[in-house]
Structures are given as structure tokens and as C-alpha cells.
Motif scaffolding. Sequence first.
Motif, PDB file in Angstrom:
ATOM      1  N   ASP A   2      18.065  10.621 -21.631  1.00 20.20           N
ATOM      2  CA  ASP A   2      17.175  11.750 -21.525  1.00 20.20           C
ATOM      3  C   ASP A   2      15.820  11.419 -22.280  1.00 20.20           C
ATOM      4  O   ASP A   2      15.539  10.615 -22.854  1.00 20.20           O
ATOM      5  CB  ASP A   2      17.976  12.910 -21.979  1.00 20.20           C
ATOM      6  N   LEU A   3      14.852  12.727 -22.222  1.00 17.96           N
ATOM      7  CA  LEU A   3      13.705  12.634 -22.492  1.00 17.96           C
ATOM      8  C   LEU A   3      13.567  12.439 -24.258  1.00 17.96           C
ATOM      9  O   LEU A   3      12.733  11.651 -24.783  1.00 17.96           O
ATOM     10  CB  LEU A   3      13.009  13.805 -22.375  1.00 17.96           C
ATOM     11  N   SER A   4      14.662  13.171 -24.762  1.00 20.84           N
ATOM     12  CA  SER A   4      14.739  12.751 -26.289  1.00 20.84           C
ATOM     13  C   SER A   4      15.137  11.537 -26.633  1.00 20.84           C
ATOM     14  O   SER A   4      14.625  11.067 -27.739  1.00 20.84           O
ATOM     15  CB  SER A   4      15.431  14.036 -27.013  1.00 20.84           C
ATOM     16  N   GLU A   5      15.952  10.805 -26.032  1.00 22.11           N
ATOM     17  CA  GLU A   5      16.190   9.352 -26.375  1.00 22.11           C
ATOM     18  C   GLU A   5      15.103   8.473 -25.880  1.00 22.11           C
ATOM     19  O   GLU A   5      14.914   7.615 -26.622  1.00 22.11           O
ATOM     20  CB  GLU A   5      17.619   9.038 -25.434  1.00 22.11           C
ATOM     21  N   LEU A   6      14.252   8.821 -24.798  1.00 22.77           N
ATOM     22  CA  LEU A   6      13.235   8.017 -24.400  1.00 22.77           C
ATOM     23  C   LEU A   6      12.158   8.086 -25.693  1.00 22.77           C
ATOM     24  O   LEU A   6      11.550   7.175 -26.220  1.00 22.77           O
ATOM     25  CB  LEU A   6      12.687   8.469 -23.283  1.00 22.77           C
ATOM     26  N   ARG A   7      11.997   9.354 -26.205  1.00 19.19           N
ATOM     27  CA  ARG A   7      11.064   9.629 -27.207  1.00 19.19           C
ATOM     28  C   ARG A   7      11.223   8.794 -28.401  1.00 19.19           C
ATOM     29  O   ARG A   7      10.510   8.036 -29.118  1.00 19.19           O
ATOM     30  CB  ARG A   7      10.981  11.081 -27.810  1.00 19.19           C
ATOM     31  N   GLU A   8      12.658   8.833 -28.832  1.00 15.45           N
ATOM     32  CA  GLU A   8      12.993   7.931 -30.147  1.00 15.45           C
ATOM     33  C   GLU A   8      12.708   6.783 -29.903  1.00 15.45           C
ATOM     34  O   GLU A   8      12.263   5.844 -30.713  1.00 15.45           O
ATOM     35  CB  GLU A   8      14.491   8.313 -30.282  1.00 15.45           C
ATOM     36  N   GLN A   9      13.006   6.030 -28.686  1.00 14.78           N
ATOM     37  CA  GLN A   9      12.543   4.623 -28.521  1.00 14.78           C
ATOM     38  C   GLN A   9      11.307   4.270 -28.410  1.00 14.78           C
ATOM     39  O   GLN A   9      10.519   3.272 -29.154  1.00 14.78           O
ATOM     40  CB  GLN A   9      13.174   4.435 -27.171  1.00 14.78           C
ATOM     41  N   CYS A  10      10.547   5.289 -27.884  1.00 16.83           N
ATOM     42  CA  CYS A  10       8.915   5.031 -28.067  1.00 16.83           C
ATOM     43  C   CYS A  10       8.166   5.298 -29.448  1.00 16.83           C
ATOM     44  O   CYS A  10       7.686   4.372 -29.646  1.00 16.83           O
ATOM     45  CB  CYS A  10       8.373   6.258 -27.006  1.00 16.83           C
ATOM     46  N   LEU A  11       8.968   5.825 -30.009  1.00 13.07           N
ATOM     47  CA  LEU A  11       8.450   6.085 -31.362  1.00 13.07           C
ATOM     48  C   LEU A  11       8.402   4.753 -32.047  1.00 13.07           C
ATOM     49  O   LEU A  11       7.558   4.674 -33.054  1.00 13.07           O
ATOM     50  CB  LEU A  11       8.870   7.278 -32.257  1.00 13.07           C
ATOM     51  N   ASP A  12       9.471   3.933 -31.909  1.00 10.89           N
ATOM     52  CA  ASP A  12       9.377   2.698 -32.491  1.00 10.89           C
ATOM     53  C   ASP A  12       8.805   1.278 -31.832  1.00 10.89           C
ATOM     54  O   ASP A  12       8.737   0.445 -32.094  1.00 10.89           O
ATOM     55  CB  ASP A  12      10.910   2.079 -32.315  1.00 10.89           C
ATOM     56  N   CYS A  13       8.075   1.840 -30.773  1.00  9.31           N
ATOM     57  CA  CYS A  13       7.021   0.892 -29.862  1.00  9.31           C
ATOM     58  C   CYS A  13       6.304   0.000 -30.500  1.00  9.31           C
ATOM     59  O   CYS A  13       5.223   0.562 -31.476  1.00  9.31           O
ATOM     60  CB  CYS A  13       6.700   1.487 -28.741  1.00  9.31           C
ATOM     61  N   ASN A  24       0.557   7.995 -35.975  1.00 11.68           N
ATOM     62  CA  ASN A  24       1.663   8.534 -35.056  1.00 11.68           C
ATOM     63  C   ASN A  24       1.650   8.206 -33.529  1.00 11.68           C
ATOM     64  O   ASN A  24       0.704   8.054 -32.863  1.00 11.68           O
ATOM     65  CB  ASN A  24       1.857  10.279 -35.051  1.00 11.68           C
ATOM     66  N   VAL A  25       2.798   8.060 -33.139  1.00 15.79           N
ATOM     67  CA  VAL A  25       2.954   7.806 -31.666  1.00 15.79           C
ATOM     68  C   VAL A  25       2.688   9.136 -31.151  1.00 15.79           C
ATOM     69  O   VAL A  25       3.614   9.853 -31.368  1.00 15.79           O
ATOM     70  CB  VAL A  25       4.444   7.109 -31.129  1.00 15.79           C
ATOM     71  N   VAL A  26       2.195   9.295 -29.751  1.00 15.82           N
ATOM     72  CA  VAL A  26       1.884  10.841 -29.106  1.00 15.82           C
ATOM     73  C   VAL A  26       2.835  10.452 -28.042  1.00 15.82           C
ATOM     74  O   VAL A  26       2.209  10.189 -26.949  1.00 15.82           O
ATOM     75  CB  VAL A  26       0.531  10.899 -29.114  1.00 15.82           C
ATOM     76  N   PHE A  27       3.874  10.775 -27.902  1.00 16.55           N
ATOM     77  CA  PHE A  27       4.714  10.659 -26.570  1.00 16.55           C
ATOM     78  C   PHE A  27       4.548  11.445 -25.787  1.00 16.55           C
ATOM     79  O   PHE A  27       4.399  11.076 -24.626  1.00 16.55           O
ATOM     80  CB  PHE A  27       6.285  10.913 -27.270  1.00 16.55           C
ATOM     81  N   GLY A  28       4.221  12.907 -25.999  1.00 17.41           N
ATOM     82  CA  GLY A  28       4.131  13.798 -24.963  1.00 17.41           C
ATOM     83  C   GLY A  28       5.025  15.078 -25.369  1.00 17.41           C
ATOM     84  O   GLY A  28       5.970  14.689 -25.948  1.00 17.41           O
ATOM     85  N   GLU A  29       4.708  16.045 -24.599  1.00 20.51           N
ATOM     86  CA  GLU A  29       5.692  17.391 -24.825  1.00 20.51           C
ATOM     87  C   GLU A  29       5.384  18.166 -23.791  1.00 20.51           C
ATOM     88  O   GLU A  29       4.532  18.091 -22.982  1.00 20.51           O
ATOM     89  CB  GLU A  29       5.213  17.956 -26.368  1.00 20.51           C
ATOM     90  N   GLY A  30       6.356  19.181 -23.566  1.00 25.33           N
ATOM     91  CA  GLY A  30       6.208  20.521 -22.551  1.00 25.33           C
ATOM     92  C   GLY A  30       7.486  20.627 -22.112  1.00 25.33           C
ATOM     93  O   GLY A  30       8.637  20.173 -22.471  1.00 25.33           O
ATOM     94  N   ALA A  31       7.618  21.538 -20.976  1.00 26.72           N
ATOM     95  CA  ALA A  31       8.715  21.823 -20.371  1.00 26.72           C
ATOM     96  C   ALA A  31       9.417  20.563 -19.650  1.00 26.72           C
ATOM     97  O   ALA A  31       8.876  20.135 -18.929  1.00 26.72           O
ATOM     98  CB  ALA A  31       8.209  22.824 -19.107  1.00 26.72           C
TER      99      ALA A  31
END
Length: 188
Positions: A2-13, A24-31
Motif C-alpha cells: 500500500d502507499l504507506s509501505e511504498l513511502r517507507e521504501q522510498c524514504l530509503d532510496c 528529506n525525501v519528498v514522497f508525496g501526499e494527499g487523498a
Amino acid sequence: MDLSELREQCLDCHACGLCETRTNVVFGEGAENAEVMFVGEGPGENEDLTGKPFVGRGGKLLGDMLSLVDLYREKNFYIANIVKCRPPKNRDPLPTEREACIGWLRQQIELVKPRIIVCLGRIAAAVLIKEDFKITKEHGMIFEKDGIKYMALYHPAALLRDPGRKPETFVDLKNLQKLIKETCDHTY
Ligand code: URA
Ligand code: SF4
């Protein structure tokens, strides 16, 4: 995934050199079930410092403009960038950096499943719509690819530099609002 798992991975990229200079990694946000997704180019200074997309002066202008057509990132759209880490001195992201990063955005698109993607500025339109996109000629036009509708707007930073382009952007936003009403089920 899901999006929160994807975010966690991206923060380590560490897939491209921009990881060396980011705060900071700027992953994205919103609805998370947004039918409309906005995509910018890459984080600037304020975004790098906060980890959030479009929070500087351009972001404030964008938020003010989108509120005129009832769009709010907490409620009915998702917002992200082509590259997730700030290019030094806000230079354009290099082709190699765009290629290294685009997989994150592709996965965000797969998870959010937007019906409409709005590119903010030429770089996002070149990556997502077509390589030779001409922003002065083709902003506000509707394109369709793989069942998703695309439109590009002038980048908010361009509107800050050249406020004379704002009236055209208001016309584009009204057309976007109409497209949303025709295409989307729960945005409004
Ligand atoms: N410009 C962009 O393209 N993206 C941001 O997140 C901020 C400024
Ligand atoms: Fe990874 Fe993208 Fe950041 Fe490069 S810009 S390190 S690919 S998240």
C-alpha cells in the motif's frame, strides 16, 4: 503493497546521486483514493526541509488557485513529483535522475489509480505526456493514455515569475473542473 509501505521504501532510496544532498525525501501526499493527481518536477528548498511537496511560495499559490475549483490535498487530490529528492540549487533533474526515480511515481499511480493526472510545468508533461511537450502551446489541452486523462498547467513558479500567465491558468482550471465533473465519481 500500500502507499504507506511504498513511502517507507522510498524514504530509503539511494538509486541516484540526489540522495547525497537531500535533507528529506519528498514522497508525496494527499487523498489516497484521489481521482485527480498533480505531478510537479521536484522538491525545492522548503520541500526538502519539510519532506512535503509544494509548501513554498509556489505551493501557496497553487493551493490558493486549486481552492477556487474546490480541490484540497487533504480531501480530494494527491500531489507528488517526478523526482523525490531536491536537485542542488533547484536545477532541472537530469534524464538519469528522472529515469532512476520514475518507478516510484509509476507505483504511486498504480496504487492511487487517478482518473486525471495534471502535470505542473513542462518537465512533468515531457515525462508523462510526450517528450516534446510545448507548455506555452499545449497547457490546458486534454490528452488520454492507458485510460488516464492528462492535462498540463504552467508551473506555479512560472506564474510567480510571470503573473501575466495567470488568466490563462484560470481558464485551464475551469476546464479541469469541467473534466472532473465529467470523468470523476467522488471528487466533488
Ligand atoms: N516545485 C515542484 O516542482 N515541486 C515541489 O514540490 C515544489 C516546487
Ligand atoms: Fe531515489 Fe528518486 Fe531520491 Fe534519486 S531522486 S535517490 S531515485 S528517491
